[in-house]
Design an enzyme around this catalytic site. Structure first.
Site, mmCIF file in Angstrom:
data_model
loop_
_atom_site.group_PDB
_atom_site.id
_atom_site.type_symbol
_atom_site.label_atom_id
_atom_site.label_comp_id
_atom_site.label_asym_id
_atom_site.label_seq_id
_atom_site.Cartn_x
_atom_site.Cartn_y
_atom_site.Cartn_z
ATOM 1 N N LYS A 137 80.966 -44.842 7.849
ATOM 2 C CA LYS A 137 80.519 -43.589 8.461
ATOM 3 C C LYS A 137 80.491 -43.740 9.973
ATOM 4 O O LYS A 137 80.202 -44.815 10.484
ATOM 5 C CB LYS A 137 79.136 -43.186 7.937
ATOM 6 C CG LYS A 137 77.989 -44.073 8.417
ATOM 7 C CD LYS A 137 76.635 -43.426 8.158
ATOM 8 C CE LYS A 137 75.514 -44.450 8.126
ATOM 9 N NZ LYS A 137 74.654 -44.451 9.301
ATOM 10 N N HIS B 167 81.040 -59.761 7.261
ATOM 11 C CA HIS B 167 82.094 -59.698 8.278
ATOM 12 C C HIS B 167 82.083 -60.934 9.163
ATOM 13 O O HIS B 167 83.131 -61.472 9.511
ATOM 14 C CB HIS B 167 81.927 -58.435 9.137
ATOM 15 C CG HIS B 167 82.655 -57.257 8.575
ATOM 16 N ND1 HIS B 167 82.187 -56.555 7.496
ATOM 17 C CD2 HIS B 167 83.837 -56.691 8.923
ATOM 18 C CE1 HIS B 167 83.052 -55.596 7.219
ATOM 19 N NE2 HIS B 167 84.058 -55.653 8.052
#
Lengths: 172, 281
Positions: free
Chosen positions: A101, A36
């Protein structure tokens, strides 16, 4: 259970509702913390990205290696909130769906709403179970990052729960 | 009588233990998961618990890691004071064992050498090694791979000495609440009370080596464990944080004498992949 296949475009994303469960078959790209960071830097420097972000599905995972070629071992979701500071930029650049999650920041929920994107969660802690639904894997970029490299996964009947829908409704 | 033990034997044992701990779910955890599955009324929560049980079966059968986060490898060794370790240093032997086990088991390299620059390629070691000198002529090894989804949510509180049990419970429950859906509930919670800042954290971690079905031997602490478990489960966080009465599979509390001015409370959050393996040499 509802099934989705192939590209999840904006029209499809708009029909999904928070709390809905489905099975997905198609391509997802793995990316977690370091990937990222690199993707964001690449965008900021206006350089070429390693894969097409348009309608892309990003899965936050760092799999264990596999004994077999072009496969991954255990591959469950990692905590999504660590990616929060990078996510709005990626959504603005075309990423359509996210899989991870746990909960997301307000900024991410707003960016999901603005871009008509969607945030899914998958079964946390079930890495071995989920690996059976990942049919193939190949490294797309940053192979030196090992488990954190960007991989293209072809998944079949991958279980997803809509956690934040394109209208900004959240399951939490 | 001094007993000689070659560190290579420790190294080989650790390699095997790394594989077993990462692949085979602990018996107590499996039992607790089954109990949770049978008691759960929330349909979605019940289904998630069913998948976690299925996950454990697949991992053991196909020799796959229970969770892809095969963690930092925590290794605790109790060395009998009548043991003479030969054949190299204990530290090198432990790291060699961890590397061997993680490579052979196809586990993830999750250790970054420089925590600040994070520049070098991730490895499987060094292990998080702690040692203790004990009586006797044996070596007791515990391998405990620790995932970071839950470790990141662990906290330490330096409470006041007059705060008592209610404030301890408040601190633990607050920690679990903040961990929420992000740290893979259902949790297993290790609590260390007393000692210094570091001692509390260490005993919280060591509390996780104990079978979660076996309560603390001290009556007062046993009742604290039961109260904590109830209060945590009343949070209704549930598996994956989507609701349900099974937020926590077990709470293990360990205590140690502390200073008259303080009450350290360390809360170590673990997920259902609370993995460990213990051997005696």
């Amino acid at each position: 259970m509802k099934k989705l296949t192939g590209t999840i475009d904006q029209k499809t994303r708009k029909t999904l509702k928070a709390g809905e469960e489905l099975l997905y078959t198609g391509i997802v790209y793995t990316a977690r913390d370091q990937a990222h960071k690199r993707l964001s830097e690449t965008i900021e420097k206006r350089k070429k990205l390693p894969f097409d972000l348009n309608n892309a599905i990003i899965y936050y995972t760092g799999p264990t290696p596999s004994k077999e070629k072009n496969k991954v071992g255990s591959s469950g979701p990692t905590t999504s909130s660590r990616m929060d500071k990078f996510t709005p930029l990626l959504l603005n650049k075309g990423v359509g769906s996210l899989i991870g999650k746990g909960s997301r920041s307000k900024e991410v929920v707003n960016a999901i709403k603005k871009n008509k994107a969607v945030y899914f969660i998958t079964i946390a802690g079930a890495g071995a179970y989920l690996s059976k639904r990942i049919k193939s894997a190949e490294i797309v970029a940053y192979s030196e990052l090992g488990a954190e490299a960007i991989r293209l996964l072809y998944v079949e009947d991958f279980p997803l729960i809509v956690a934040v829908d394109s209208h900004g409704n959240s399951i939490y | 009588m001094i007993r000689k033990i070659n560190v290579n034997d420790i190294s080989n044992a650790i390699a095997k233990m790394c594989i077993e701990a990462n692949i085979v779910i602990r018996n107590d955890i499996k039992r607790a998961l089954k109990k949770a599955f049978h008691s759960e009324k929330n349909k979605r929560a019940k289904n998630i618990l069913k998948i976690l049980l299925e996950n454990a079966d697949i991992a053991e059968k196909d020799k796959l890691a229970i969770c892809q986060d095969t963690g930092l490898c925590v290794v605790h060794i109790e060395v009998g004071q009548d043991v003479h370790l030969i054949g190299g240093t204990l530290k090198d032997a432990v790291n060699k064992g961890v590397e061997k086990g993680y490579t052979k088991g196809y586990f993830r390299s999750s250790v970054v050498n420089d925590p600040v620059s994070r520049k070098t390629k991730a490895k499987t070691y060094p292990a998080m090694l702690t040692t203790e000198i004990v009586a006797g002529s044996k070596v007791k090894i515990t391998v405990f791979p620790k995932g970071f989804g839950s470790e990141n949510k662990s906290r330490i509180y330096m409470l006041n000495p007059t705060d008592g049990e209610d404030k301890i419970i408040e601190a633990v429950v607050k920690t679990v609440k903040e961990a929420g859906p992000n740290a893979c509930p259902p949790f297993v919670v290790g609590v260390g009370i007393g000692g210094t800042f570091d001692k509390a954290a260490l005993i919280a971690k060591k509390a996780m080596f104990r079978d979660i079905i076996k309560p603390n031997k001290d009556k007062g602490i046993r009742s604290l464990e039961a109260r904590l478990l109830k209060e945590i489960n009343d949070l209704n966080i549930g598996p994956m944080g989507l609701g349900g009465k099974n937020t926590c599979l077990g709470v293990n509390v360990e205590t140690y004498p502390t200073h008259i001015a303080g009450l350290p409370v360390a809360v170590n959050i673990n997920c259902h992949a609370t993995r460990s393996c213990t051997r005696l040499i």
